[in-house]
Design a protein around this motif. Sequence first.
Motif, PDB file in Angstrom:
ATOM      1  N   ASN A 214       0.811  -1.283  -0.007  1.00 16.89           N
ATOM      2  CA  ASN A 214       0.009   0.198   0.234  1.00 16.89           C
ATOM      3  C   ASN A 214       1.038   1.318  -0.021  1.00 16.89           C
ATOM      4  N   SER A 216       1.195   3.802   2.101  1.00 14.22           N
ATOM      5  CA  SER A 216       1.986   4.267   3.050  1.00 14.22           C
ATOM      6  C   SER A 216       3.358   3.374   3.243  1.00 14.22           C
ATOM      7  N   VAL A 217       3.368   2.066   3.143  1.00 15.36           N
ATOM      8  CA  VAL A 217       4.275   1.257   3.060  1.00 15.36           C
ATOM      9  C   VAL A 217       5.374   1.617   2.064  1.00 15.36           C
ATOM     10  N   GLY A 384      -2.647  -5.046   0.200  1.00 16.06           N
ATOM     11  CA  GLY A 384      -3.002  -4.007   1.243  1.00 16.06           C
ATOM     12  C   GLY A 384      -3.549  -2.558   0.841  1.00 16.06           C
TER      13      GLY A 384
HETATM   14  C1  LIG Z   1      -0.639  -0.601   4.733  1.00 18.92           C
HETATM   15  O1  LIG Z   1      -0.035  -1.743   4.926  1.00 18.92           O
HETATM   16  C2  LIG Z   1       0.503  -1.672   6.283  1.00 18.92           C
HETATM   17  C3  LIG Z   1       1.406  -3.314   6.335  1.00 18.92           C
HETATM   18  O2  LIG Z   1       0.623  -4.230   5.462  1.00 18.92           O
HETATM   19  C4  LIG Z   1      -0.416  -1.884   7.442  1.00 18.92           C
HETATM   20  O3  LIG Z   1       0.301  -2.024   8.692  1.00 18.92           O
HETATM   21  C5  LIG Z   1      -1.091  -0.517   7.231  1.00 18.92           C
HETATM   22  O4  LIG Z   1      -2.229  -0.293   8.229  1.00 18.92           O
HETATM   23  C6  LIG Z   1      -1.845  -0.186   5.771  1.00 18.92           C
HETATM   24  N1  LIG Z   1      -2.100   0.970   5.857  1.00 18.92           N
HETATM   25  C7  LIG Z   1      -3.148   1.509   5.259  1.00 18.92           C
HETATM   26  C8  LIG Z   1      -3.444   2.999   5.153  1.00 18.92           C
HETATM   27  O5  LIG Z   1      -3.872   0.824   4.834  1.00 18.92           O
END
Ligand SMILES: *[C@@H]1O[C@H](CO)[C@@H](O)[C@H](O)[C@H]1NC(C)=O
Length: 385
Positions: A214, A216-217, A384
């Motif tokens: 996703n 953010s990652v 994700g």
């Molecule tokens: C993005 O992925 C990470 C790891 O998989 C997760 O911890 C996080 O909540 C996700 N962020 C969003 C905004 O979905």
Amino acid sequence: MQSRVVPLEEGKDPGGVSRTNQSKALPLRLLQLFVLFLAVCITFSVISMYTIRRFGIYSVGNAFKSTFQPCFEVPASLGQWVRPPSNLMHTMNDQELLWRASFVPRIRTYPFNRVPKIAFMFLTKGPLPLAPLWERFLNGHEGLYSIYVHSLPSFEPKFPTSSVFYGRHIPSQISEWGRMSMCDAERRLLANALLDVSNEWFILLSESCIPLYNFSVIYQYIKNSRYSFMGAFDDPGPYGRGRYNMNMAPEVNITQWRKGSQWFEVNRRLAINIVEDTKFYPKFEQFCRPACYVDEHYFPTMLNIQAGNMLANRSITWVDWSRGGAHPATFGGADITEEFFKRILEGRRCSYNNRNSTICFLFGRKFAPSALEPLLHLAPKVLGY
Ligand SMILES: *[C@@H]1O[C@H](CO)[C@@H](O)[C@H](O)[C@H]1NC(C)=O
Ligand SMILES: *[C@@H]1O[C@H](CO)[C@@H](O)[C@H](O)[C@H]1NC(C)=O
Ligand SMILES: *[C@@H]1O[C@H](CO)[C@@H](O)[C@H](O)[C@H]1NC(C)=O
Ligand SMILES: *[C@@H]1O[C@H](CO)[C@@H](O)[C@H](O)[C@H]1NC(C)=O
């Protein structure tokens, strides 16, 4: 306005009007006009002051500036330097564009709140069949990314105004794989992206690429990386050093020669190195022609010489060469399963900031248009987003 102009013209027309009458009437009308003019000026001053105060330097309208320049001078503000170009379809040729893009501030701290953005640069023939997946990936992260698309000049994009790809095509030219025209297209993408001072990281992608995590990652991974990902390595074989031409010396020595991934990630500093280069370009243009594929060697070799310690020596774009042959595998609808992504994402180990990491590839290719539907279906669970 109209009612004041008409009497002036009427006064001119009849032949019998005496000179004294005209000369008395004229200063009065001029005065009226002047007062009106002053009122207009004051009105716009008040409006623009209100706009500046209310919306900050970013939204001082272009319309005000161009239309009312003779009326009063807009004080030169920082906004005109930090606002991204409103229209990507400029009229600069490559020489002008690269020169403009090479401008660099010498003071490191920005005198405004700069939120660094990732520039996703798509090098395509035209259509972006996986666009809906990218739309979902980017949704909700406005202000942290910009998009640039280079396509065949004849291609007419048809994205709706609501799309993140709308209006993001840059002035493009025909480019051929393995030729300098391909590097020209990549430099054109970088140069256009550099015109937005907020862009800090630049990722080259193709129409068959997908994000594997996703937003953010991926954003954090890129932001916190101490190195840029060029995938540059020293290949002693015929497809590596074998393509070096001794005529490139002394600018390029065979020990400095690198092979790399075309699908790179570079930071702003390295992006500027690439657009400003006039030293290595002529050497590669003249002496790296098929079977030397210049898009695999020019940027990796050049950056290895200029900033080798800033390169991670690996790529962040996954591709499957295991089937052999001249081209990597393409994945269609039937390939897209949970097991497939487990195989790509799990059990990996690579170096990230000189430590072991299990997240190695942020993007994957090559995915066919038929993969779109199953990807949209699996993405929330597996990727994700
Ligand atoms: C993005 O992925 C990470 C790891 O998989 C997760 O911890 C996080 O909540 C996700 N962020 C969003 C905004 O979905
Ligand atoms: C290339 O560089 C290496 C080390 O920098 C040097 O030892 C070597 O002589 C150079 N080779 C040529 C052909 O200039
Ligand atoms: C990548 O390789 C270059 C030499 O080719 C080296 O200077 C640099 O330290 C390497 N980067 C990392 C992160 O190991
Ligand atoms: C990284 O993993 C390798 C094994 O793949 C191990 O030998 C090395 O010690 C690890 N390095 C760190 C810093 O954990």
